[in-house]
Design a protein around this motif. Structure first.
Motif, short mmCIF file in Angstrom:
data_model
loop_
_atom_site.label_atom_id
_atom_site.label_comp_id
_atom_site.label_asym_id
_atom_site.label_seq_id
_atom_site.Cartn_x
_atom_site.Cartn_y
_atom_site.Cartn_z
N GLU A 185 0.76 -1.23 -0.06
CA GLU A 185 0.11 -0.20 -0.14
C GLU A 185 0.68 1.38 0.20
O GLU A 185 0.55 2.19 -0.70
CB GLU A 185 -0.93 0.15 1.23
N GLN A 186 1.91 1.32 0.66
CA GLN A 186 2.83 2.47 1.04
C GLN A 186 3.41 2.58 -0.62
O GLN A 186 3.69 3.62 -1.16
CB GLN A 186 3.89 2.25 1.96
N GLU A 187 3.88 1.38 -1.29
CA GLU A 187 4.31 1.66 -2.55
C GLU A 187 3.46 2.20 -3.51
O GLU A 187 3.87 2.72 -4.40
CB GLU A 187 5.00 0.18 -2.96
N SER A 188 2.36 1.74 -3.54
CA SER A 188 1.19 2.11 -4.38
C SER A 188 0.83 3.48 -4.24
O SER A 188 0.81 4.42 -5.10
CB SER A 188 0.03 1.28 -4.20
N GLN A 189 0.52 4.07 -2.93
CA GLN A 189 -0.15 5.35 -2.64
C GLN A 189 1.01 6.41 -2.50
O GLN A 189 0.60 7.48 -2.26
CB GLN A 189 -1.02 5.20 -1.44
N THR A 300 -11.24 -3.91 7.13
CA THR A 300 -10.03 -3.11 7.22
C THR A 300 -9.07 -3.76 6.13
O THR A 300 -8.39 -3.12 5.27
CB THR A 300 -9.32 -2.96 8.30
N ARG A 301 -8.86 -4.98 6.26
CA ARG A 301 -7.68 -5.75 5.36
C ARG A 301 -8.42 -5.59 3.84
O ARG A 301 -7.60 -5.26 2.90
CB ARG A 301 -7.57 -6.84 5.61
N VAL A 302 -9.45 -5.54 3.74
CA VAL A 302 -10.02 -5.14 2.19
C VAL A 302 -9.71 -3.70 1.74
O VAL A 302 -9.34 -3.49 0.78
CB VAL A 302 -11.63 -5.63 2.20
N GLY A 303 -9.81 -2.99 2.85
CA GLY A 303 -9.72 -1.58 2.57
C GLY A 303 -8.11 -1.42 2.13
O GLY A 303 -7.81 -0.69 1.17
N ILE A 304 -7.08 -2.25 2.75
CA ILE A 304 -5.73 -2.20 2.34
C ILE A 304 -5.57 -2.72 0.80
O ILE A 304 -4.95 -2.04 0.08
CB ILE A 304 -5.10 -3.02 3.26
N LEU A 305 -6.30 -3.65 0.63
CA LEU A 305 -6.15 -4.19 -0.76
C LEU A 305 -6.78 -2.98 -1.95
O LEU A 305 -6.19 -3.04 -2.93
CB LEU A 305 -7.04 -5.66 -0.71
#
Length: 339
Positions: A185-189, A300-305
């Motif tokens: 997520e950090q790499e993407s956003q 929340t895990r879905v939110g990370i994805l």
């Protein structure tokens, strides 16, 4: 997922020719003597190109659904979907299209495919009464081959790869894979200090607090085959059988309640009434008092994805921060601090 899907601006990298022809590799997977009469684009996807194949076999009409992808990632997507759909079909054949094969084109370089029976799907939500019962049957029947949590092949949330591996406990699986997802997520956003600061208490306090009680104190859970991405766009009704049908699976063997996490999202048209109905067929795991917070954790895990998947869409990250903060602030003491 959600209405924000309409904002995705990425391009499909699959050549359009992939759904204008019937590649010999596709034809070879169909019963001998099958004659294809037409190929037409069907359905919509951000990551693949899809088509309906009309055919005849022994003078009887047949219909098939073809999904195509491109490159190494696309090959993994087709392999993961075929494995997922095959296992779900074994567990509850009334709930999923029958998968036929996956493979690689011979006429177009680096194009891969997934092939299954075609169903005349409606745009309706799955029936509130029959769908939760059928999903519960899938969860009960789909048992882990080795008694562990995980999956034998990589699956994909959209284009995001999930390398599952195997873990003896649900807590260990969930923490291990979520650690990777937070990094992605950090790499993407882009780097976000607030999320980075919350990662340690989320992984080492919240997850143990909510998942360890499932498998301690004389309690246990069975690794169940789950769909893995059960938002309303992946579930509808079959117009012919009038039964619910699900597709686009990204399966793994998990706590059955994980499939209900995405039903918590306010944008998801499959919502809390489905959760209530589901638990009439598959009881809440003890400790029951943790059920809503576990559901929030899974959501929340879905939110990370989703934040990984929709790069550049700040809305997903903003929602993720809000939900993670709620859990981190609610459980500062972790498992050891539980009363």
């Amino acid at each position: 997922m959600g209405n924000e899907h309409t904002e995705y601006s990425g391009e499909i990298d699959v050549p359009v020719e992939a759904i204008r022809i019937v590649d010999p590799s596709v034809l070879a997977k169909l019963p001998q003597g099958t004659i294809i009469t037409s190929v037409a684009a069907h359905g919509a996807s951000f990551w693949t190109r899809t088509a309906k194949l009309d055919a005849f076999l022994n003078d009887r009409p047949k219909e098939y659904f073809l999904k195509t992808s491109h490159g190494d990632r696309g090959k993994g997507m087709m392999s993961g979907e075929f494995t997922s759909m095959s296992l779900m079909y074994e567990a509850n054949p009334d709930l999923v299209p029958k998968p036929i094969a996956w493979g690689t084109y011979t006429t177009i370089p680096d194009v891969h495919f997934f092939l299954c029976n075609f169903h005349n799907m409606t745009d309706d939500l799955p029936d509130l009464h029959s769908f939760p019962a059928m999903l519960a049957k899938l969860h009960r029947n789909g048992s882990s081959p080795n008694g562990s949590f995980g999956f034998p092949v990589k699956t994909y949330h959209g284009q995001t790869p999930i390398d599952h591996g195997w873990s003896d406990t649900w807590e260990e699986y969930f923490k291990r894979t979520t650690t990777v997802l937070l990094r992605l997520e950090q790499e993407s956003q882009g780097l976000n200090k607030e999320l980075l600061d919350m990662a340690d208490p989320f992984l080492n306090k919240v997850i143990p607090r909510l998942l360890r009680p499932l498998e301690t104190g004389g309690r246990s859970i069975k690794p169940c085959l789950i769909h893995g991405d059960l938002w309303y766009g992946n579930a509808t009704m079959d117009g012919d059988s009038e039964l619910p049908i699900i597709f686009d699976a990204a399966c793994f063997y998990a706590h059955n309640e994980y499939d209900l996490g995405v039903w918590r999202a306010t944008w998801n048209k499959i919502g809390k009434p489905y959760i209530t109905r589901y638990h009439k067929h598959f009881p809440i795991s003890p400790p029951e008092e943790d059920h809503d917070d576990r559901n929030a954790l899974y959501a929340t895990r879905v939110g990370i994805l989703d934040s990984i998947l929709y790069k550049g869409n700040s809305g997903y990250r903003e929602k993720l921060i809000i939900e993670m903060k709620k859990l981190v602030e609610k459980f500062p003491g972790g498992y050891e601090g539980a009363s």
